[in-house]
Design a protein around this motif. Structure first.
Motif, short mmCIF file in Angstrom:
data_model
loop_
_atom_site.label_atom_id
_atom_site.label_comp_id
_atom_site.label_asym_id
_atom_site.label_seq_id
_atom_site.Cartn_x
_atom_site.Cartn_y
_atom_site.Cartn_z
N ASP A 105 -3.98 -0.40 -4.07
CA ASP A 105 -3.69 -0.15 -2.84
C ASP A 105 -3.12 1.13 -3.09
OD1 ASP A 105 -4.91 0.73 -0.16
OD2 ASP A 105 -4.25 -0.97 1.32
N TYR A 106 -3.91 2.76 -2.35
CA TYR A 106 -3.53 3.76 -2.21
C TYR A 106 -3.80 4.68 -1.14
CZ TYR A 106 -5.27 6.06 -6.40
OH TYR A 106 -6.57 6.20 -6.91
N GLN A 107 -3.48 5.28 -1.19
CA GLN A 107 -4.29 6.70 -0.77
C GLN A 107 -3.19 7.90 -1.31
OE1 GLN A 107 -4.32 6.88 3.82
NE2 GLN A 107 -5.13 4.98 3.97
N PRO B 26 0.57 -1.39 -0.09
CA PRO B 26 0.16 0.25 0.27
C PRO B 26 0.65 1.21 0.04
CG PRO B 26 -0.81 -1.84 1.72
CD PRO B 26 0.69 -1.86 1.23
N ARG C 279 -3.69 -4.48 10.32
CA ARG C 279 -4.26 -4.96 9.23
C ARG C 279 -3.59 -6.11 10.17
NH1 ARG C 279 -3.52 -2.88 3.14
NH2 ARG C 279 -4.99 -1.14 3.18
#
Length: 200
Positions: A162-164, A132, A200
């Motif tokens: 998955d990233y922000q 991520p 997680r």
């Protein structure tokens, strides 16, 4: 060097009580470029002797270059080239940043320049199992344009990874122009992202 550092962490985990199940890489600008290359590429491509069993859990990318070819073609580099060409000969060698970065004159060998840029562009190493990523970029960045993060996001979206992502209004490179509140937001985004990966 980054792969060596990760191997060192693995080799000294017992001595320093490192948690090898929670390891990430973090960088800003050129440091973010190194972090992305370390997380995306295979150690065998760059430093086989540094092979480690550590699996990276996250990457924090703060306005890192992702596609060196397009970065090299920016107006900033063109302006820098003009300044270098106008400088006295003795000074020219000292301030010729493109030549120092490439190790050769990129203007004299366009094919070699393209190959070099591709070889060190994180964008070309993305695969389905990258960790991520937290991406932070200022909208007014003139050194590493926002396009560099946009190219990364486009590739991540294509692979459903998955990233922000956070864009910061009115911020140039090195957090120039960022307000105190925006700087506080950045710290909170980073802390929250890393804690989320840990849980997680």
């Amino acid at each position: 060097d980054a792969f060596d550092a990760i191997k060192w962490v693995e080799d000294h985990a017992a001595e320093y009580q490192f948690d090898l199940n929670n390891v990430g890489v973090f960088g800003e600008s050129a440091g973010a470029h190194i972090a992305l290359m370390t997380a995306f590429s295979d150690v065998d491509d760059f430093s086989p002797s540094s092979k480690s069993e550590i699996k990276l859990d996250y990457v924090v990318d703060i306005y890192g270059p992702t596609h060196l070819g397009s970065l090299y073609e920016t107006t900033l580099v063109d302006s820098l080239t003009v300044i270098i060409e106008r400088a006295p000969e003795k000074l020219r060698a000292c301030i010729n940043i493109p030549e120092h970065l490439f190790g050769f004159n990129p203007k004299e060998d366009s094919i070699r320049t393209k190959e070099f840029a591709a070889h060190y562009s994180p964008l070309y190493y993305i695969h389905n199992h990258v960790p991520p990523i937290l991406i932070i970029h200022g909208k007014q960045d003139r050194v590493v344009p926002l396009q560099q993060s946009n190219l990364l996001i486009k590739k991540l979206d294509k692979l459903h990874l998955d990233y922000q992502y956070h864009e910061i209004e009115n911020m140039d490179h090195a957090f120039i122009g960022a307000s105190e509140k925006q700087r506080e937001n950045v710290q909170n985004w980073i802390a929250s992202f890393i804690i989320d990966q840990y849980n997680r």
